[in-house]
Design a protein around this motif. Structure first.
Motif, PDB file in Angstrom:
ATOM      1  N   THR A  51     -66.902 -10.811 -21.845  1.00  6.83           N
ATOM      2  CA  THR A  51     -66.085 -11.471 -20.834  1.00  6.83           C
ATOM      3  C   THR A  51     -64.740 -10.751 -20.749  1.00  6.83           C
ATOM      4  OG1 THR A  51     -65.212 -13.029 -22.474  1.00  6.83           O
ATOM      5  CG2 THR A  51     -67.159 -13.740 -21.217  1.00  6.83           C
ATOM      6  N   ASP A  52     -63.993 -10.996 -19.667  1.00  7.37           N
ATOM      7  CA  ASP A  52     -62.678 -10.365 -19.501  1.00  7.37           C
ATOM      8  C   ASP A  52     -61.786 -10.598 -20.716  1.00  7.37           C
ATOM      9  OD1 ASP A  52     -63.255  -9.341 -16.985  1.00  7.37           O
ATOM     10  OD2 ASP A  52     -62.453 -11.097 -15.940  1.00  7.37           O
ATOM     11  N   ASP A  53     -61.895 -11.797 -21.309  1.00  8.35           N
ATOM     12  CA  ASP A  53     -61.070 -12.151 -22.466  1.00  8.35           C
ATOM     13  C   ASP A  53     -61.874 -12.139 -23.765  1.00  8.35           C
ATOM     14  OD1 ASP A  53     -62.661 -14.335 -21.897  1.00  8.35           O
ATOM     15  OD2 ASP A  53     -61.054 -15.811 -22.131  1.00  8.35           O
ATOM     16  N   GLY A  54     -62.979 -11.382 -23.769  1.00  6.29           N
ATOM     17  CA  GLY A  54     -63.865 -11.340 -24.926  1.00  6.29           C
ATOM     18  C   GLY A  54     -63.167 -10.840 -26.183  1.00  6.29           C
ATOM     19  N   VAL A  55     -63.700 -11.252 -27.328  1.00  6.76           N
ATOM     20  CA  VAL A  55     -63.143 -10.874 -28.624  1.00  6.76           C
ATOM     21  C   VAL A  55     -64.214 -10.127 -29.404  1.00  6.76           C
ATOM     22  CG1 VAL A  55     -62.159 -11.726 -30.795  1.00  6.76           C
ATOM     23  CG2 VAL A  55     -61.629 -12.895 -28.638  1.00  6.76           C
ATOM     24  N   PHE A  56     -63.831  -8.961 -29.950  1.00  3.02           N
ATOM     25  CA  PHE A  56     -64.746  -8.140 -30.743  1.00  3.02           C
ATOM     26  C   PHE A  56     -64.099  -7.852 -32.086  1.00  3.02           C
ATOM     27  CE2 PHE A  56     -66.563  -3.638 -31.363  1.00  3.02           C
ATOM     28  CZ  PHE A  56     -67.685  -4.111 -32.020  1.00  3.02           C
ATOM     29  N   SER A 105     -73.211 -22.366 -23.593  1.00  3.09           N
ATOM     30  CA  SER A 105     -73.122 -21.104 -24.325  1.00  3.09           C
ATOM     31  C   SER A 105     -74.269 -21.009 -25.320  1.00  3.09           C
ATOM     32  CB  SER A 105     -71.772 -20.991 -25.047  1.00  3.09           C
ATOM     33  OG  SER A 105     -71.682 -21.943 -26.093  1.00  3.09           O
ATOM     34  N   LEU A 106     -74.452 -19.828 -25.846  1.00  4.01           N
ATOM     35  CA  LEU A 106     -75.470 -19.582 -26.867  1.00  4.01           C
ATOM     36  C   LEU A 106     -74.773 -19.025 -28.099  1.00  4.01           C
ATOM     37  CD1 LEU A 106     -78.048 -17.696 -24.618  1.00  4.01           C
ATOM     38  CD2 LEU A 106     -78.100 -20.113 -25.269  1.00  4.01           C
ATOM     39  N   HIS A 107     -75.022 -19.626 -29.247  1.00  7.00           N
ATOM     40  CA  HIS A 107     -74.535 -19.074 -30.504  1.00  7.00           C
ATOM     41  C   HIS A 107     -75.704 -18.327 -31.126  1.00  7.00           C
ATOM     42  CE1 HIS A 107     -70.980 -22.076 -31.111  1.00  7.00           C
ATOM     43  NE2 HIS A 107     -71.012 -21.562 -29.904  1.00  7.00           N
ATOM     44  N   THR A 108     -75.496 -17.059 -31.412  1.00  4.91           N
ATOM     45  CA  THR A 108     -76.569 -16.249 -31.991  1.00  4.91           C
ATOM     46  C   THR A 108     -76.113 -15.645 -33.307  1.00  4.91           C
ATOM     47  OG1 THR A 108     -75.954 -14.185 -30.887  1.00  4.91           O
ATOM     48  CG2 THR A 108     -77.430 -15.662 -29.679  1.00  4.91           C
ATOM     49  N   SER A 129     -75.360  -2.318 -43.235  1.00  2.00           N
ATOM     50  CA  SER A 129     -76.147  -3.521 -42.996  1.00  2.00           C
ATOM     51  C   SER A 129     -75.134  -4.624 -42.713  1.00  2.00           C
ATOM     52  CB  SER A 129     -76.979  -3.846 -44.241  1.00  2.00           C
ATOM     53  OG  SER A 129     -77.566  -5.121 -44.128  1.00  2.00           O
ATOM     54  N   CYS A 130     -75.367  -5.365 -41.633  1.00  4.13           N
ATOM     55  CA  CYS A 130     -74.368  -6.340 -41.175  1.00  4.13           C
ATOM     56  C   CYS A 130     -75.028  -7.634 -40.728  1.00  4.13           C
ATOM     57  CB  CYS A 130     -73.609  -5.789 -39.969  1.00  4.13           C
ATOM     58  SG  CYS A 130     -73.011  -4.111 -40.115  1.00  4.13           S
ATOM     59  N   VAL A 131     -74.203  -8.673 -40.648  1.00  7.42           N
ATOM     60  CA  VAL A 131     -74.563  -9.903 -39.961  1.00  7.42           C
ATOM     61  C   VAL A 131     -73.685  -9.964 -38.714  1.00  7.42           C
ATOM     62  CG1 VAL A 131     -74.633 -12.422 -40.067  1.00  7.42           C
ATOM     63  CG2 VAL A 131     -75.191 -11.075 -42.098  1.00  7.42           C
ATOM     64  N   VAL A 132     -74.304 -10.228 -37.575  1.00  5.42           N
ATOM     65  CA  VAL A 132     -73.593 -10.288 -36.301  1.00  5.42           C
ATOM     66  C   VAL A 132     -73.676 -11.720 -35.775  1.00  5.42           C
ATOM     67  CG1 VAL A 132     -73.507  -9.427 -33.925  1.00  5.42           C
ATOM     68  CG2 VAL A 132     -74.156  -7.882 -35.797  1.00  5.42           C
ATOM     69  N   ARG A 133     -72.521 -12.298 -35.488  1.00  4.51           N
ATOM     70  CA  ARG A 133     -72.460 -13.654 -34.920  1.00  4.51           C
ATOM     71  C   ARG A 133     -71.787 -13.559 -33.556  1.00  4.51           C
ATOM     72  NH1 ARG A 133     -71.726 -14.099 -40.360  1.00  4.51           N
ATOM     73  NH2 ARG A 133     -73.099 -15.574 -41.420  1.00  4.51           N
ATOM     74  N   ASP A 134     -72.530 -13.959 -32.538  1.00  6.17           N
ATOM     75  CA  ASP A 134     -72.043 -13.873 -31.163  1.00  6.17           C
ATOM     76  C   ASP A 134     -71.972 -15.246 -30.518  1.00  6.17           C
ATOM     77  OD1 ASP A 134     -71.970 -11.102 -31.220  1.00  6.17           O
ATOM     78  OD2 ASP A 134     -73.820 -10.832 -30.088  1.00  6.17           O
ATOM     79  N   GLY A 140     -72.651 -15.004 -13.827  1.00  8.81           N
ATOM     80  CA  GLY A 140     -73.638 -14.892 -12.749  1.00  8.81           C
ATOM     81  C   GLY A 140     -75.026 -15.012 -13.335  1.00  8.81           C
ATOM     82  N   ASP A 141     -75.838 -13.990 -13.122  1.00  8.62           N
ATOM     83  CA  ASP A 141     -77.224 -14.045 -13.605  1.00  8.62           C
ATOM     84  C   ASP A 141     -77.427 -13.274 -14.905  1.00  8.62           C
ATOM     85  OD1 ASP A 141     -76.910 -11.497 -12.605  1.00  8.62           O
ATOM     86  OD2 ASP A 141     -78.812 -11.472 -11.513  1.00  8.62           O
ATOM     87  N   ARG A 142     -76.338 -12.862 -15.560  1.00  6.83           N
ATOM     88  CA  ARG A 142     -76.489 -12.087 -16.797  1.00  6.83           C
ATOM     89  C   ARG A 142     -75.736 -12.751 -17.950  1.00  6.83           C
ATOM     90  NH1 ARG A 142     -72.561  -7.316 -17.689  1.00  6.83           N
ATOM     91  NH2 ARG A 142     -70.618  -8.206 -16.951  1.00  6.83           N
ATOM     92  N   LEU A 143     -76.143 -12.399 -19.161  1.00  4.58           N
ATOM     93  CA  LEU A 143     -75.446 -12.841 -20.354  1.00  4.58           C
ATOM     94  C   LEU A 143     -74.362 -11.834 -20.710  1.00  4.58           C
ATOM     95  CD1 LEU A 143     -78.438 -13.966 -22.617  1.00  4.58           C
ATOM     96  CD2 LEU A 143     -76.778 -15.441 -21.448  1.00  4.58           C
ATOM     97  N   VAL A 144     -73.234 -12.329 -21.182  1.00  2.00           N
ATOM     98  CA  VAL A 144     -72.152 -11.496 -21.693  1.00  2.00           C
ATOM     99  C   VAL A 144     -71.626 -12.137 -22.976  1.00  2.00           C
ATOM    100  CG1 VAL A 144     -71.447 -10.484 -19.473  1.00  2.00           C
ATOM    101  CG2 VAL A 144     -70.444 -12.650 -20.220  1.00  2.00           C
ATOM    102  N   ASN A 145     -70.969 -11.330 -23.775  1.00  2.00           N
ATOM    103  CA  ASN A 145     -70.384 -11.825 -25.012  1.00  2.00           C
ATOM    104  C   ASN A 145     -69.007 -12.416 -24.756  1.00  2.00           C
ATOM    105  OD1 ASN A 145     -72.395  -9.768 -26.052  1.00  2.00           O
ATOM    106  ND2 ASN A 145     -71.614 -10.615 -27.979  1.00  2.00           N
ATOM    107  N   ARG A 146     -68.822 -13.645 -25.196  1.00  2.00           N
ATOM    108  CA  ARG A 146     -67.467 -14.210 -25.258  1.00  2.00           C
ATOM    109  C   ARG A 146     -66.816 -13.731 -26.554  1.00  2.00           C
ATOM    110  NH1 ARG A 146     -67.484 -20.349 -25.280  1.00  2.00           N
ATOM    111  NH2 ARG A 146     -67.851 -20.105 -23.049  1.00  2.00           N
ATOM    112  N   SER A 147     -67.656 -13.600 -27.584  1.00  2.00           N
ATOM    113  CA  SER A 147     -67.132 -13.092 -28.850  1.00  2.00           C
ATOM    114  C   SER A 147     -68.239 -12.476 -29.684  1.00  2.00           C
ATOM    115  CB  SER A 147     -66.450 -14.211 -29.648  1.00  2.00           C
ATOM    116  OG  SER A 147     -67.389 -15.180 -30.040  1.00  2.00           O
ATOM    117  N   ARG A 148     -67.811 -11.583 -30.575  1.00  2.00           N
ATOM    118  CA  ARG A 148     -68.713 -10.978 -31.564  1.00  2.00           C
ATOM    119  C   ARG A 148     -67.929 -10.810 -32.864  1.00  2.00           C
ATOM    120  NH1 ARG A 148     -72.369  -6.358 -29.826  1.00  2.00           N
ATOM    121  NH2 ARG A 148     -73.679  -8.208 -29.519  1.00  2.00           N
ATOM    122  N   LEU A 149     -68.506 -11.332 -33.937  1.00  2.00           N
ATOM    123  CA  LEU A 149     -67.960 -11.167 -35.275  1.00  2.00           C
ATOM    124  C   LEU A 149     -68.992 -10.434 -36.106  1.00  2.00           C
ATOM    125  CD1 LEU A 149     -66.030 -11.724 -37.657  1.00  2.00           C
ATOM    126  CD2 LEU A 149     -67.174 -13.951 -37.920  1.00  2.00           C
TER     127      LEU A 149
END
Length: 157
Positions: A51-56, A105-108, A129-134, A140-149
């Motif tokens: 997202t425009d204000d997404g956090v990575f 939203s979806l927490h993955t 090797s990592c754990v990714v939490r999004d 619109g019709d696509r998924l985007v990340n609001r955040s990724r840790l």
């Protein structure tokens, strides 16, 4: 003896428009496209998958990147460091768990392996090797990340 009970029904999500299987497949496709963009160094397109204000928060220390421009700058700086060491990186996501939330939203959570392949070397090197939490949301019709840790296994602090 304990039995594992799993709900295999094809329930619809909170909007009633997608089955759980369709939603899961959509998340996997989002990750496949996103990781291909990163591995092929299409960094602006990767940043646009937030997202425009997404956090990575990439887990390598420092402050998380906030916003697409900051995410792009972080990636460009990181990949510039790799220019002196020719390599191809491959990000592999597995064990993807998707939890739909009441707000849509979806927490993955998933595991990620980062492989490094160097010119002239057949065997890839396991870089991390990592754990990714999004947190994924719809744009619109696509998924985007609001955040990724990203939490890198074995890293202290």
């Amino acid at each position: 003896m304990t039995t594992l009970q799993t709900d295999h029904t094809d329930q619809t999500d909170q909007t009633g428009s997608r089955t759980r299987h369709e939603l899961y497949t959509e998340v996997l496709q989002h990750y496949a496209r996103q990781m291909r963009l990163l591995d092929d160094r299409h960094l602006a397109d990767y940043a646009a998958s937030f997202t425009d204000d997404g956090v990575f928060d990439h887990g390598a220390g420092g402050e998380p990147a906030r916003g697409r421009a900051a995410i792009l700058q972080l990636l460009e700086d990181f990949h510039r460091q790799l220019d002196a060491d020719p390599q191809q990186r491959r990000h592999h996501f597995s064990m993807v768990d998707v939890e739909p939330q009441a707000d849509g939203s979806l927490h993955t959570t998933c595991y990620a392996l980062v492989l490094v392949i160097r010119p002239g070397v057949q065997a890839p090197e396991l870089r991390s090797s990592c754990v990714v939490r999004d947190v994924l949301v719809r744009d619109g019709d696509r998924l985007v990340n609001r955040s990724r840790l990203v939490t890198i296994d074995g890293r202290q602090g």
